[in-house]
Motif scaffolding. Sequence first.
Motif, PDB file in Angstrom:
ATOM      1  N   LEU A  28       0.837  -1.197   0.000  1.00 26.06           N
ATOM      2  CA  LEU A  28       0.000   0.000   0.000  1.00 26.06           C
ATOM      3  C   LEU A  28       0.875   1.251   0.000  1.00 26.06           C
ATOM      4  O   LEU A  28       1.899   1.295   0.690  1.00 26.06           O
ATOM      5  CB  LEU A  28      -0.917   0.017   1.220  1.00 26.06           C
ATOM      6  CG  LEU A  28      -2.068  -0.992   1.223  1.00 26.06           C
ATOM      7  CD1 LEU A  28      -2.810  -0.924   2.540  1.00 26.06           C
ATOM      8  CD2 LEU A  28      -3.024  -0.755   0.061  1.00 26.06           C
ATOM      9  N   PRO A  29       0.487   2.290  -0.765  1.00 22.40           N
ATOM     10  CA  PRO A  29       1.265   3.537  -0.778  1.00 22.40           C
ATOM     11  C   PRO A  29       1.323   4.183   0.603  1.00 22.40           C
ATOM     12  O   PRO A  29       0.409   4.014   1.414  1.00 22.40           O
ATOM     13  CB  PRO A  29       0.481   4.418  -1.766  1.00 22.40           C
ATOM     14  CG  PRO A  29      -0.360   3.482  -2.568  1.00 22.40           C
ATOM     15  CD  PRO A  29      -0.678   2.331  -1.655  1.00 22.40           C
ATOM     16  N   LEU A  33      -1.506   4.583   3.826  1.00 22.37           N
ATOM     17  CA  LEU A  33      -1.275   4.194   5.219  1.00 22.37           C
ATOM     18  C   LEU A  33      -1.468   5.382   6.150  1.00 22.37           C
ATOM     19  O   LEU A  33      -2.054   5.255   7.236  1.00 22.37           O
ATOM     20  CB  LEU A  33       0.139   3.618   5.368  1.00 22.37           C
ATOM     21  CG  LEU A  33       0.409   2.325   4.584  1.00 22.37           C
ATOM     22  CD1 LEU A  33       1.883   1.945   4.682  1.00 22.37           C
ATOM     23  CD2 LEU A  33      -0.464   1.188   5.089  1.00 22.37           C
ATOM     24  N   ASP A  34      -1.000   6.569   5.733  1.00 17.60           N
ATOM     25  CA  ASP A  34      -1.153   7.782   6.557  1.00 17.60           C
ATOM     26  C   ASP A  34      -2.632   8.133   6.740  1.00 17.60           C
ATOM     27  O   ASP A  34      -3.081   8.464   7.848  1.00 17.60           O
ATOM     28  CB  ASP A  34      -0.426   8.965   5.912  1.00 17.60           C
ATOM     29  CG  ASP A  34       1.090   8.831   5.980  1.00 17.60           C
ATOM     30  OD1 ASP A  34       1.573   7.990   6.771  1.00 17.60           O
ATOM     31  OD2 ASP A  34       1.783   9.561   5.240  1.00 17.60           O
ATOM     32  N   ILE A  35      -3.383   8.056   5.642  1.00 10.24           N
ATOM     33  CA  ILE A  35      -4.810   8.402   5.703  1.00 10.24           C
ATOM     34  C   ILE A  35      -5.560   7.399   6.571  1.00 10.24           C
ATOM     35  O   ILE A  35      -6.373   7.775   7.423  1.00 10.24           O
ATOM     36  CB  ILE A  35      -5.419   8.464   4.285  1.00 10.24           C
ATOM     37  CG1 ILE A  35      -4.836   9.650   3.512  1.00 10.24           C
ATOM     38  CG2 ILE A  35      -6.948   8.572   4.354  1.00 10.24           C
ATOM     39  CD1 ILE A  35      -5.207   9.675   2.037  1.00 10.24           C
ATOM     40  N   SER A 188      -4.577 -13.463  -3.264  1.00  9.67           N
ATOM     41  CA  SER A 188      -5.413 -12.491  -2.547  1.00  9.67           C
ATOM     42  C   SER A 188      -5.160 -12.576  -1.054  1.00  9.67           C
ATOM     43  O   SER A 188      -4.984 -11.555  -0.377  1.00  9.67           O
ATOM     44  CB  SER A 188      -6.899 -12.744  -2.832  1.00  9.67           C
ATOM     45  OG  SER A 188      -7.247 -12.420  -4.154  1.00  9.67           O
ATOM     46  N   ILE A 189      -5.131 -13.778  -0.525  1.00  3.12           N
ATOM     47  CA  ILE A 189      -4.938 -13.959   0.913  1.00  3.12           C
ATOM     48  C   ILE A 189      -3.554 -13.476   1.343  1.00  3.12           C
ATOM     49  O   ILE A 189      -3.405 -12.781   2.357  1.00  3.12           O
ATOM     50  CB  ILE A 189      -5.157 -15.438   1.294  1.00  3.12           C
ATOM     51  CG1 ILE A 189      -6.630 -15.795   1.128  1.00  3.12           C
ATOM     52  CG2 ILE A 189      -4.703 -15.709   2.728  1.00  3.12           C
ATOM     53  CD1 ILE A 189      -6.940 -17.282   1.221  1.00  3.12           C
ATOM     54  N   TRP A 195      -1.205  -6.483   3.801  1.00  7.66           N
ATOM     55  CA  TRP A 195      -1.778  -5.156   4.002  1.00  7.66           C
ATOM     56  C   TRP A 195      -2.432  -5.001   5.367  1.00  7.66           C
ATOM     57  O   TRP A 195      -2.920  -3.922   5.705  1.00  7.66           O
ATOM     58  CB  TRP A 195      -2.819  -4.864   2.929  1.00  7.66           C
ATOM     59  CG  TRP A 195      -2.252  -4.711   1.548  1.00  7.66           C
ATOM     60  CD1 TRP A 195      -0.944  -4.687   1.187  1.00  7.66           C
ATOM     61  CD2 TRP A 195      -3.007  -4.565   0.342  1.00  7.66           C
ATOM     62  NE1 TRP A 195      -0.822  -4.543  -0.177  1.00  7.66           N
ATOM     63  CE2 TRP A 195      -2.075  -4.460  -0.720  1.00  7.66           C
ATOM     64  CE3 TRP A 195      -4.366  -4.516   0.045  1.00  7.66           C
ATOM     65  CZ2 TRP A 195      -2.467  -4.298  -2.055  1.00  7.66           C
ATOM     66  CZ3 TRP A 195      -4.763  -4.366  -1.275  1.00  7.66           C
ATOM     67  CH2 TRP A 195      -3.819  -4.250  -2.308  1.00  7.66           C
ATOM     68  N   SER A 196      -2.507  -6.087   6.135  1.00  2.00           N
ATOM     69  CA  SER A 196      -3.127  -6.069   7.471  1.00  2.00           C
ATOM     70  C   SER A 196      -4.583  -5.615   7.440  1.00  2.00           C
ATOM     71  O   SER A 196      -5.028  -4.853   8.306  1.00  2.00           O
ATOM     72  CB  SER A 196      -2.320  -5.164   8.424  1.00  2.00           C
ATOM     73  OG  SER A 196      -1.000  -5.641   8.558  1.00  2.00           O
ATOM     74  N   VAL A 197      -5.332  -6.087   6.434  1.00  3.27           N
ATOM     75  CA  VAL A 197      -6.757  -5.755   6.399  1.00  3.27           C
ATOM     76  C   VAL A 197      -7.490  -6.643   7.393  1.00  3.27           C
ATOM     77  O   VAL A 197      -6.968  -7.665   7.861  1.00  3.27           O
ATOM     78  CB  VAL A 197      -7.353  -5.924   4.977  1.00  3.27           C
ATOM     79  CG1 VAL A 197      -6.596  -5.096   3.961  1.00  3.27           C
ATOM     80  CG2 VAL A 197      -7.397  -7.385   4.559  1.00  3.27           C
ATOM     81  N   HIS A 198      -8.717  -6.256   7.700  1.00  2.49           N
ATOM     82  CA  HIS A 198      -9.509  -7.007   8.673  1.00  2.49           C
ATOM     83  C   HIS A 198      -9.711  -8.439   8.175  1.00  2.49           C
ATOM     84  O   HIS A 198      -9.922  -8.687   6.986  1.00  2.49           O
ATOM     85  CB  HIS A 198     -10.868  -6.327   8.875  1.00  2.49           C
ATOM     86  CG  HIS A 198     -11.583  -6.779  10.103  1.00  2.49           C
ATOM     87  ND1 HIS A 198     -12.241  -7.991  10.183  1.00  2.49           N
ATOM     88  CD2 HIS A 198     -11.726  -6.191  11.327  1.00  2.49           C
ATOM     89  CE1 HIS A 198     -12.770  -8.128  11.380  1.00  2.49           C
ATOM     90  NE2 HIS A 198     -12.470  -7.056  12.103  1.00  2.49           N
TER      91      HIS A 198
END
Length: 285
Positions: A28-29, A33-35, A188-189, A195-198
Amino acid sequence: MPSETSDYSIYRRVVSQLMQGEEQLPSLPTITLDIRRALGDPNVSLSALVRLISRDPALSALLIKHASSALYRHTAAPKTLLEVISRLGLADVDRITMVHSIKSLFTLHSPGHKRLFVETWRRLAIKASTSAVLARLLSNVTAEHALLASLLSEVGTLAVLSAFRSENVTPSSELYYKLCQEYSKSLSIIVLKKWSVHNDYIEIVRDSGNWQRSPGHSLQLLDLVNLALYHAIKEYSPAAELPPLQDLAVYQKLMPPQDFIGENGELSLVISHRADILAIAQTLR
């Protein structure tokens, strides 16, 4: 001349090498990550968010397009980023930021690469938009949540393309589709964990395309993603072997008139809201 079988073996090796080296997979850019970090801060001010998001003009434009789209039925379009954020809410701003990042991660390196990306993104945009419209019409899941889950469920489809960044030759549409069938879920996984998504999104990936999986009594996020996937396959791969719509577990949750099926085997609801689906898809391009 190499056969299609030998070509496929070469492409499989390239994708396998990609999966073995996590550093090669897209990250991820920093701005994303900041946003997302700011959005997760309960003390962040809207003015601070506006300043942060303004650093990415393309994201700002996308947020404005979404806030003015068919998903948000307001008579007046928002004029400032502050109005946009207030209208969308922080959760949807977070989701749209992810959508924007997903598309921007995959740079194009050749005409063949671009062709495959454009074909794939068009399909994913329609599928995600179908999920969003179904969410709005049928469930308590927010449209943006369904849209993001639908896109994330196939981030591996796009990641397959990144395997060919440094290659002189890209696979044909047929071989690319075959590679996606074999590797998309696993990729995908891997990417979503990076990306540490939920974890809920990762579980959607695992059950995507499982037509007999439909947990709970009411429509869930997975149901919306699978309904959209089913319709996308019917549209873009008409020769694919699919069960009749009424045999899907999710179909049993639909009540008249939501369960009406058109002559082409699709939900009449999807057919009648095609204009809304296309309008939302246009905001993703």
